[in-house]
Scaffold this motif. Structure first.
Motif, mmCIF file in Angstrom:
data_model
loop_
_atom_site.group_PDB
_atom_site.id
_atom_site.type_symbol
_atom_site.label_atom_id
_atom_site.label_comp_id
_atom_site.label_asym_id
_atom_site.label_seq_id
_atom_site.Cartn_x
_atom_site.Cartn_y
_atom_site.Cartn_z
ATOM 1 N N VAL A 61 0.866 -1.178 0.000
ATOM 2 C CA VAL A 61 0.000 0.000 0.000
ATOM 3 C C VAL A 61 0.904 1.230 0.000
ATOM 4 N N SER A 62 0.516 2.277 -0.732
ATOM 5 C CA SER A 62 1.406 3.430 -0.852
ATOM 6 C C SER A 62 0.688 4.727 -0.519
ATOM 7 N N ASN A 63 1.483 5.715 -0.123
ATOM 8 C CA ASN A 63 1.023 7.088 0.065
ATOM 9 C C ASN A 63 2.237 7.986 -0.159
ATOM 10 N N THR A 64 2.466 8.363 -1.390
ATOM 11 C CA THR A 64 3.656 9.126 -1.732
ATOM 12 C C THR A 64 3.595 10.543 -1.193
ATOM 13 N N GLN A 65 2.410 11.056 -0.955
ATOM 14 C CA GLN A 65 2.284 12.418 -0.445
ATOM 15 C C GLN A 65 2.839 12.531 0.971
ATOM 16 N N ALA A 66 2.405 11.656 1.868
ATOM 17 C CA ALA A 66 2.824 11.745 3.268
ATOM 18 C C ALA A 66 3.821 10.663 3.658
ATOM 19 N N GLY A 67 3.877 9.568 2.896
ATOM 20 C CA GLY A 67 4.848 8.521 3.175
ATOM 21 C C GLY A 67 4.470 7.561 4.273
ATOM 22 N N GLN A 68 3.325 7.748 4.918
ATOM 23 C CA GLN A 68 2.895 6.858 5.984
ATOM 24 C C GLN A 68 1.443 6.450 5.769
ATOM 25 N N ILE A 69 1.133 5.235 6.209
ATOM 26 C CA ILE A 69 -0.192 4.656 5.968
ATOM 27 C C ILE A 69 -1.015 4.695 7.247
ATOM 28 N N ASP A 70 -2.248 5.150 7.137
ATOM 29 C CA ASP A 70 -3.186 5.120 8.258
ATOM 30 C C ASP A 70 -3.767 3.709 8.352
ATOM 31 N N ILE A 71 -3.237 2.903 9.275
ATOM 32 C CA ILE A 71 -3.699 1.518 9.384
ATOM 33 C C ILE A 71 -5.049 1.426 10.085
ATOM 34 N N GLY A 72 -5.554 2.546 10.564
ATOM 35 C CA GLY A 72 -6.864 2.537 11.196
ATOM 36 C C GLY A 72 -7.999 2.308 10.219
ATOM 37 N N ARG A 73 -7.745 2.475 8.915
ATOM 38 C CA ARG A 73 -8.834 2.313 7.938
ATOM 39 C C ARG A 73 -9.028 0.874 7.495
ATOM 40 N N PHE A 74 -8.144 -0.037 7.897
ATOM 41 C CA PHE A 74 -8.282 -1.429 7.492
ATOM 42 C C PHE A 74 -9.187 -2.182 8.467
ATOM 43 N N SER A 75 -10.126 -2.924 7.899
ATOM 44 C CA SER A 75 -11.075 -3.677 8.712
ATOM 45 C C SER A 75 -10.416 -4.923 9.284
ATOM 46 N N LEU A 76 -10.779 -5.237 10.515
ATOM 47 C CA LEU A 76 -10.262 -6.447 11.154
ATOM 48 C C LEU A 76 -11.148 -7.656 10.879
ATOM 49 N N ASP A 77 -12.346 -7.437 10.341
ATOM 50 C CA ASP A 77 -13.325 -8.514 10.197
ATOM 51 C C ASP A 77 -12.842 -9.650 9.308
ATOM 52 N N ASN A 78 -12.110 -9.330 8.240
ATOM 53 C CA ASN A 78 -11.718 -10.362 7.288
ATOM 54 C C ASN A 78 -10.226 -10.672 7.323
ATOM 55 N N VAL A 79 -9.540 -10.269 8.376
ATOM 56 C CA VAL A 79 -8.107 -10.547 8.493
ATOM 57 C C VAL A 79 -7.893 -12.011 8.867
ATOM 58 N N GLY A 80 -7.074 -12.691 8.080
ATOM 59 C CA GLY A 80 -6.739 -14.076 8.391
ATOM 60 C C GLY A 80 -5.434 -14.209 9.122
ATOM 61 N N LEU A 81 -4.468 -13.331 8.793
ATOM 62 C CA LEU A 81 -3.151 -13.388 9.418
ATOM 63 C C LEU A 81 -2.529 -12.004 9.394
ATOM 64 N N LEU A 82 -1.965 -11.613 10.514
ATOM 65 C CA LEU A 82 -1.265 -10.344 10.641
ATOM 66 C C LEU A 82 0.192 -10.644 10.981
ATOM 67 N N THR A 83 1.112 -10.129 10.173
ATOM 68 C CA THR A 83 2.527 -10.441 10.334
ATOM 69 C C THR A 83 3.351 -9.169 10.297
ATOM 70 N N MET A 84 4.289 -9.063 11.221
ATOM 71 C CA MET A 84 5.226 -7.951 11.205
ATOM 72 C C MET A 84 6.639 -8.509 11.114
ATOM 73 N N ALA A 85 7.389 -8.070 10.113
ATOM 74 C CA ALA A 85 8.747 -8.558 9.887
ATOM 75 C C ALA A 85 9.714 -7.388 9.923
ATOM 76 N N VAL A 86 10.825 -7.574 10.607
ATOM 77 C CA VAL A 86 11.920 -6.613 10.555
ATOM 78 C C VAL A 86 12.788 -7.001 9.369
ATOM 79 N N GLY A 87 13.010 -6.061 8.453
ATOM 80 C CA GLY A 87 13.588 -6.438 7.174
ATOM 81 C C GLY A 87 12.451 -6.919 6.284
ATOM 82 N N GLN A 88 12.745 -7.796 5.360
ATOM 83 C CA GLN A 88 11.708 -8.344 4.493
ATOM 84 C C GLN A 88 11.013 -9.529 5.162
ATOM 85 N N GLY A 89 9.882 -9.933 4.616
ATOM 86 C CA GLY A 89 9.183 -11.099 5.135
ATOM 87 C C GLY A 89 9.848 -12.385 4.689
#
Length: 672
Positions: free
Chosen positions: A110-138
C-alpha cells in the motif's frame, strides 16, 4: 524407512506392474483434498529475520477491535494513536519512522507518496486471516522489490475459505458499542466452480466518539467530554480467485473505503474546541498472478492502480472567509514481477522488478503537482546447507520526478536519485535435534523524501537527500517439543542497533521553517516474545503470549540542543500480554498493553514527561451450532476495564471503559 524396506516395496510394485499389462490397469481419479492449517508464531523461529505473526481468529477472540490495536501488541512496534475511533493511526518499527515501514495487503504494498505513511486505522479487522510484522523483508524469496526495499513490513492477509464447488458461506451481523458505535457487517464466500471462488466483504461504522475524560490543571480536576471525534465510514472489498489448468493462480481484488470524520485536536486548558474535518476516499484494484515454470522456476506478477482523495476543512477566524479547504488527489500505477530460480534443493535465487508512477494534484496554494517515476530492482539469494540458512539481497533504487504545473514560487525539481542498498541475514541451528536457533542480520535501507517534504507550501525543500537507515540485529529463537499437556513453548530474544542519518526534519530558517537533512538517530533495544498452548483437559485449553521491548532511542544530531535525548514518544519499556481460555461452553479472551514513561518533546524535562500506563481488555464469546444450516456467534467485549485515563499522543486522551456487543449469523451450504 531403511534400505531393505524400500527394496521390498520396489520389488512388489514391479511384480504388480508385470502381472497386469498397462492397458488392463484401471485408474480412478479421487476428489481433490485441500489441507489447511493455521500459521502460528512457532514457524517464525526458523526465519533469518525477526517475524511475529498472529491469526485473525486469535485477535478477534481477545476482543481487539482494530488492526492498529493488534499491532500495538507486537514487540518493537510503535503505533501513534491520536485518540478516538476516527483518530489517525500509524506504525513504525524499532524507531525507524513510519515512512520506513511498508504495509502490505494480500501481498501487494500500500502506498502514500504524499505523506509517506499509511493510516492503518482504515483497514477492517473482520476479514483478516493473518497479521505479520517482519523486521527487514518477510519470509520467502518471491516477494516484490518494495518489500525488500523497506526496513520493516506489516503484512495483512485476508481470509480465504476452503469450499467445495457450489458451496457458499454467508455471514451477517452487527456490533453495537459505547459512544454511539454501530457497525453492521456482511461477508459472502462462494465456490463458483472447481477453479473459481469469489468473496465479498462489506461493513459500515458510525460513532459519535463523545467519550468522557478528566482534565487536570494543577490541583484542579474537571470532567470534560471529547468533541469532534465522530466518524462515519464505509468499506467494500471483493476478491476473485482462479486456478488455471497449468496450476497457475490468479487473485484479483477491488477495494473501496470512504469516510467522514472529525479531527478531535488537542485538549488544552480552556480550549476543547476543534472544527477540523476530513473526508477520505480510497480505491484500489490489484491482481497477483503466480505460476510454476518447470521444476525449478517460479513467476509472480503484480499489478495495481490506486486512487486516493481527501478533503481537509478547518473553520477558524484566522482564515480569509473564516474557512480553509484543502483537496488532494493521488494516483499510482504500479507493476511488479518476481522470477525465482532454484537449481538445487538448497539454493533459491530471485530477481524482482517494480515500477511505479505517482501523481499528486493539490489545491494547496503555492504547492505544485509533482509526478514521480520509481524503479526498484532486487537481487535475492537464499541458501540452506546443514544447520545454516543464509539470505542476502541487493536493492537498486532509481527515482525521477517532474512538476506537471507551475506555481507562483520558483520551485525546481530535484535531481534523479540512485541508491544501492544491500542486506544479509543468517540463521544457525545450535542443536541438531532441537529447534534452537541463532540469527543475525544487517540491512541498509533508505526512504525517499515525500511530496510533502519536497513541495508542501513554503517549507518544502527540493534539495533533500534520502533518509538512510542501517539495521543491525542478533538473537535467539526456540520452540519446544510437546511436554505433557504443554503443546509447545516458543520464545525469541532479539537485540538490535539502528542508525539513521540524513534524517529529514523541520528546521527553523530565518522567518520560516524548512525541511532539511539534519538529524541523526541511534536506537538500540531488546525485543522478547513468549508463547505457549496448554491442553488442560478434554475441551479445555489455554493459549497465551507476551511481548516486551526495552529500547533507547536518542538524538545524535551534532550541535543539537537535544543531543543525547530520548526521542519523543519512545518509552524505554513497553509490552503486551494476551490469553485465550477455551471451554466447551464459552471462550474467554484477555489482552493488555503497557508503556513506560516517555516524553512528548525532544526536551527530556518534567514539563513534557508522560506517565506510564497499562490498559486491559476482556472478551467473552460463545459459538452456537443452531442447525446444519447456520451458526450463531455472540461476543461481549469490555475495553479498558479499569477505566484508565492515558494518552499515547500528548493532549489526545484515549477512551476510557467501553463496551461492544457483537452478534454474527453464518449461513452455509455443506459446512466442513
Amino acid at each position: 524407512m531403511n534400505f531393505k524396506e524400500c527394496a521390498t516395496i520396489s520389488v512388489a510394485l514391479l511384480c504388480v506392474k508385470t502381472a497386469y499389462p498397462a492397458d488392463s490397469l484401471r485408474t480412478q481419479k479421487i476428489k481433490e483434498v485441500v489441507v489447511t492449517a493455521d500459521r502460528t508464531r512457532r514457524a517464525n523461529v526458523y526465519e533469518t529475520v525477526p517475524i511475529q505473526s498472529v491469526s485473525g481468529d486469535d485477535i478477534r477472540m481477545t476482543g481487539v477491535q482494530s488492526v492498529a490495536d493488534a499491532v500495538k501488541r507486537l514487540a518493537g512496534a510503535n503505533v501513534k494513536d491520536y485518540g478516538g475511533i476516527g483518530g489517525m493511526k500509524t506504525v513504525s518499527v524499532r524507531n525507524l519512522g513510519a515512512q520506513h515501514t511498508a504495509v502490505s495487503y494480500d501481498g501487494v504494498a500500500v502506498s502514500n507518496t504524499q505523506a509517506g505513511q499509511i493510516d492503518i486505522g482504515r483497514f477492517s479487522l473482520d476479514n483478516v486471516g493473518l497479521l505479520t510484522m517482519a523486521v527487514g523483508q518477510g519470509s520467502g524469496t518471491m516477494q516484490s522489490a518494495r518489500h525488500y526495499a523497506s526496513a520493516a513490513v506489516l503484512s495483512i492477509e485476508t481470509e480465504r475459505p476452503s469450499l467445495d464447488t457450489g458451496d457458499y458461506r454467508l455471514s451477517s451481523g452487527i456490533a453495537i458499542g459505547s459512544w454511539g458505535q454501530v457497525n453492521p457487517k456482511l461477508r459472502f464466500w462462494n465456490k463458483i466452480s472447481d477453479k473459481t471462488m469469489a468473496t465479498i466483504d462489506a461493513n459500515f461504522m458510525r460513532a459519535d466518539g463523545r467519550y468522557g475524560f478528566t482534565l487536570v490543571n494543577g490541583n484542579e480536576k474537571t470532567k470534560e467530554q471529547r468533541n469532534n471525534s465522530d466518524i462515519c465510514q464505509w468499506h467494500v472489498e471483493g476478491n476473485l480467485f482462479h486456478s488455471f489448468n497449468d496450476e497457475s493462480q490468479l487473485a484479483v481484488k477491488a477495494y473501496f473505503y470512504k469516510s467522514e470524520r472529525g479531527l478531535p485536536g488537542t485538549v488544552i486548558l480552556y480550549n476543547n474546541i476543534s472544527n477540523e474535518r476530513l473526508w477520505d476516499e480510497n480505491f484500489f484494484t490489484q491482481a497477483l498472478y503466480t505460476k510454476k515454470i518447470g521444476e525449478s522456476c517460479k513467476l509472480a506478477v503484480r499489478g495495481k492502480y490506486t486512487h486516493s482523495w481527501n478533503l481537509y476543512e478547518d473553520k477558524n477566524v484566522k482564515y480569509s472567509g473564516g474557512i480553509l479547504h484543502e483537496t488532494n488527489r493521488q494516483d499510482e500505477y504500479y507493476i511488479s514481477s518476481t522470477l525465482g530460480y532454484s537449481p538445487v534443493a538448497w539454493l533459491e535465487m530471485a530477481i524482482a522488478e517494480d515500477v511505479a508512477a505517482n501523481k499528486l494534484r493539490t489545491s494547496v496554494n503555492g504547492s505544485p503537482n509533482p509526478f514521480r517515476i520509481t524503479s526498484l530492482t532486487a537481487l535475492v539469494t537464499k541458501m540452506k546447507t546443514g544447520r545454516l540458512t543464509a539470505e542476502g539481497n541487493i536493492v537498486f533504487t532509481y527515482a525521477s520526478e517532474s512538476l506537471t504545473e507551475s506555481t507562483k514560487y520558483a520551485i525546481t525539481t530535484p535531481a534523479d536519485r540512485k541508491k544501492i542498498s544491500p542486506s544479509l541475514s543468517l540463521s544457525y541451528r545450535l542443536l541438531p535435534d532441537d529447534a534452537l536457533f541463532f540469527r543475525t542480520m544487517v540491512k541498509s535501507t533508505f526512504r525517499l523524501p515525500t511530496f510533502n517534504d519536497l513541495y508542501y507550501l513554503q517549507i518544502g525543500n527540493t534539495s533533500l537527500r534520502p533518509e538512510n537507515a542501517v539495521e543491525y540485529g542478533a538473537g535467539l529463537t526456540w520452540n519446544s517439543r510437546k511436554i505433557g499437556a504443554v503443546k509447545y513453548v516458543t520464545a525469541t530474544v532479539d537485540a538490535y542497533i539502528n542508525n539513521v542519518t540524513d534524517k529529514i526534519v523541520a528546521f527553523p530558517s530565518t522567518y520560516i521553517w524548512k525541511m532539511v537533512n539534519f538529524g541523526k538517530v541511534k536506537a538500540k533495544g531488546l525485543d522478547l516474545t513468549l508463547g505457549t498452548q496448554i491442553d488442560l483437559s478434554k475441551g479445555f485449553s489455554l493459549t497465551a503470549s507476551g511481548a516486551m521491548t526495552l529500547q533507547e532511542a536518542k538524538d545524535k544530531t551534532e550541535n543539537s540542543p537535544t543531543y543525547n535525548s530520548q526521542l519523543p514518544y519512545t518509552p524505554k519499556v513497553s509490552g503486551s500480554l494476551s490469553a485465550i481460555f477455551y471451554t466447551p461452553w464459552i471462550n474467554i479472551g484477555y489482552s493488555s498493553t503497557a508503556q513506560g514513561k516517555r516524553y512528548s518533546m525532544a526536551q527530556n524535562t518534567n514539563e513534557y514527561l508522560m506517565k506510564s500506563y497499562m490498559e486491559h481488555s476482556l472478551s467473552v464469546s460463545r459459538l452456537l451450532h443452531i442447525s446444519k444450516s447456520y451458526d450463531l456467534t455472540l461476543q461481549l467485549t469490555v475495553n479498558n476495564i479499569t477505566n484508565k485515563q492515558y494518552e499515547i499522543i500528548k493532549y489526545y486522551p484515549m477512551p476510557g471503559r467501553s463496551f461492544l456487543a457483537t452478534v454474527m449469523v453464518e449461513l452455509f451450504k455443506n459446512k466442513k
